[in-house]
Design an enzyme around this catalytic site. Structure first.
Site, short mmCIF file in Angstrom:
data_model
loop_
_atom_site.label_atom_id
_atom_site.label_comp_id
_atom_site.label_asym_id
_atom_site.label_seq_id
_atom_site.Cartn_x
_atom_site.Cartn_y
_atom_site.Cartn_z
CD GLU A 362 -4.39 -2.67 6.79
OE1 GLU A 362 -5.16 -1.72 6.88
OE2 GLU A 362 -4.70 -3.74 6.21
C1 TNX Z 1 -6.39 -1.24 3.85
S1 TNX Z 1 -4.53 -0.79 1.68
C2 TNX Z 1 -5.82 -2.41 3.41
C3 TNX Z 1 -6.68 -3.49 2.91
C4 TNX Z 1 -8.13 -3.15 3.03
C5 TNX Z 1 -8.34 -1.72 2.64
C6 TNX Z 1 -9.78 -1.31 2.62
C7 TNX Z 1 -3.81 -1.90 2.36
C8 TNX Z 1 -2.45 -2.10 1.98
N1 TNX Z 1 -4.48 -2.59 3.26
O1 TNX Z 1 -6.39 -4.68 3.59
O2 TNX Z 1 -8.83 -4.00 2.22
O3 TNX Z 1 -7.66 -0.90 3.54
O4 TNX Z 1 -9.94 -0.04 2.07
#
Ligand code: TNX
Length: 551
Positions: A362
């Site tokens: 992300e």
């Molecule tokens: C996505 S999964 C994220 C996390 C969040 C999560 C909440 C991932 C690699 N990144 O930063 O905590 O969703 O469900």
């Protein structure tokens, strides 16, 4: 003929007919029949207690063992039982013996001792044997031969013995888990179990960044991973909301960056000593810690601790919300790479495991070319400190190093990009394996952006067929992450993790053609009592008929 032998020898026919004939009136006959039924129940209960369970095939072991053969007898632990370690075994085996004694003695009160001086095994003993004769067992497999006299656990190495001990624990009634003396008797059925894992990586991820959990909580969790034969704990040690591990060369990361968490709580961090203790505690349970420092995004805690890591050179404000993707390290500054090098070096030195997790998810505020440049440089750094790289599936957009593992969570296209570069994949699909997802719309804790994941959804998937382009041979295993935005105590964490964890453990261990939900849900029911005794605050899914006896 005595009443007792009449019932015991099951020669009801003649006895019954004679007495029923004597009982002339109907109410007397009825009374007699009711008494006979009661006596039968009492006698059969008593004989069960003295002979114990005899059908090894009717076990509730999770994960389901690869092969079980029953021989129809009973093995019993008694005051004379001991744990025998074969002379010449590696020193670690005595440690495993003491671990087993530590599991069995508080509840049985039998005071099993660990014998290492070559004493001959006697009736009721447990023998731990290291032998490489059976190559099918591999590193973590084991064979358990249970006779009326002896319980012999054999494995190629200590890890296999340790996994086998979890099977022994689960063969006994749940009360074996109690920390106070329970009545017994401590009997298990005889036969042979031969067992080994399908995947080499079976784990959970714990987000200690959004909310901090203490070393005691983490150790307790490690014990629960061990019970279900999991072998990896991935610790998500940094995020926007908090930095959770002491880095001696960048002290403000903890002096400042650890003092926040989601919702404004006080946060916290592991000193290097505490982290090392966790690593050691895990390794004594044959569990590897994978540390994660999430970068280049998810870095606000670092960015607010050191202005020089920011693109504009200014420290950010601490963050206690739950947004993602807004932060980024300055990917074109050498200071950033000095920082990453110090952090990776210090953590790698405390971590014996092969992998260092660089996050990489992300990174919405990092330009894609900057992202790729960053991931490529960070991979070099990780390698220079003797570790292999693992990261969330987005890292496959960079040029992966040989040996890299891509953790598939969201985009199959990314994971496939990884495979096309020769990387292996760790399966954490958010729709099935995210333990921070709610069970259903009524679950108070957790999120629901990926799916509602009931206990059957968590169990009913196969890593090897989930993404057609990613075949079994490309998959290293299964990992279930627990993100901690919505949970602030460890009992809340347990509510989301259990009883989905047992399903992930079984997906990772048991070949998929041996798994079936209808059969699994009955075994899982038997773990309710065990989890209760272990004080695990689990979710009582309505899909499971809890409170059934263990065998
Ligand atoms: C996505 S999964 C994220 C996390 C969040 C999560 C909440 C991932 C690699 N990144 O930063 O905590 O969703 O469900």
């Amino acid at each position: 003929m005595k009443w007792n032998s009449c019932f015991k020898n099951n020669i009801f026919g003649p006895c019954f007919r004679r007495i029923l004939n004597i009982c002339k009136c109907k109410p007397m006959k009825k009374l007699f029949l009711a008494m006979a039924a009661l006596a039968t129940v009492l006698i059969s209960c008593q004989s069960d207690r003295s002979t114990g369970p005899t059908d090894l095939a009717k076990n509730s072991i999770i994960p389901k063992p690869v092969s079980v053969t029953s021989t129809g007898g009973t093995f019993m632990l008694t005051r004379k039982s001991d744990i025998i370690v074969m002379p010449g075994s590696p020193e670690e085996v005595a440690g495993i013996g003491h671990y087993l004694a530590g599991r069995l003695n508080p509840s049985t009160g039998l005071g099993l001792k660990v014998i290492t001086d070559g004493g001959k095994p006697g009736k009721g003993d447990i023998q731990l044997v290291i032998s490489e004769a059976d190559s099918t067992l591999g590193d973590e497999g084991y064979e358990l031969i249970i006779t009326g006299k002896l319980l012999t656990l054999t494995a190629a190495g200590p890890a296999g013995l340790f996994r086998g001990i979890q099977t022994i624990r689960q063969l006994f009634v749940p009360e074996i888990e109690s920390d106070t003396v329970q009545p017994g008797p401590w009997t298990i059925p005889t036969g042979t179990i031969r067992d080994w894992p399908e995947y080499g990586h079976r784990g959970e991820m714990l987000d200690v960044a959004r909310h901090f959990f203490s070393p005691e909580d983490v150790r307790r969790f490690i014990d629960h991973l061990a019970l279900y034969k999991m072998n990896v704990l991935h610790l998500h040690l940094s995020d926007d909301q908090g930095w959770r591990i002491e880095i001696k060369s960048w002290p403000n990361l903890t002096a400042h960056g650890s003092k926040t968490e989601v919702g404004g709580g006080e946060g916290g961090y592991f000193t290097q000593e505490e982290y090392s203790d966790i690593v050691k505690y895990a390794s004594e349970r044959y569990i590897t810690i994978i540390p994660e420092i999430d970068m280049p995004s998810h870095t606000n805690a670092a960015l607010s601790s050191y202005p020089e890591l920011n693109v504009n050179g200014k420290a950010t404000e601490p963050y206690t919300g739950t947004d993602v993707g807004f932060s980024t390290l300055d990917t074109r500054s050498e200071t950033t790479y000095k920082f990453v090098d110090d952090v990776v070096r210090e953590i790698a030195a405390l971590t014996p495991g092969q992998y260092f997790h660089i996050g990489g998810d992300e990174s919405h505020s990092t330009r894609i070319d900057d992202y790729i440049y960053f991931v490529n440089r960070v991979q070099d750094i990780v390698e220079s400190h003797g570790k292999s790289v693992t990261g969330w599936d987005e890292i496959a957009n960079a040029t992966l190093k040989p040996g890299a593992v891509v953790q598939y969570w969201a985009r199959a296209t990314n994971a496939i990009k990884g495979v096309n570069q020769g990387a292996k994949v760790l399966m954490s699909p958010c729709k099935y394996a995210y333990t921070d997802m709610k069970y259903d719309s009524t679950t108070v804790l957790g999120l629901s952006w990926a799916a509602y994941i009931e206990v059957d959804d968590a169990y009913n998937w196969d890593p090897a067929t989930l993404v057609p382009e990613i075949g079994r041979e490309k998959i290293v295993g299964v990992q279930a992450p627990l993100w901690a935005e919505t949970i602030s105590t460890f009992s809340e964490a347990e509510y989301l993790i259990f009883p989905r964890l047992q399903g992930y453990a079984e997906i990772g261990w048991t070949p998929s053609d041996m798994r079936s939900w209808d059969e699994y849900r009955v075994r899982l029911a038997a773990h309710g009592k065990r989890m209760e005794i272990l004080n695990i605050g689990f979710y009582r899914s309505p899909l499971i008929e809890w409170d059934q006896p263990d065998m």
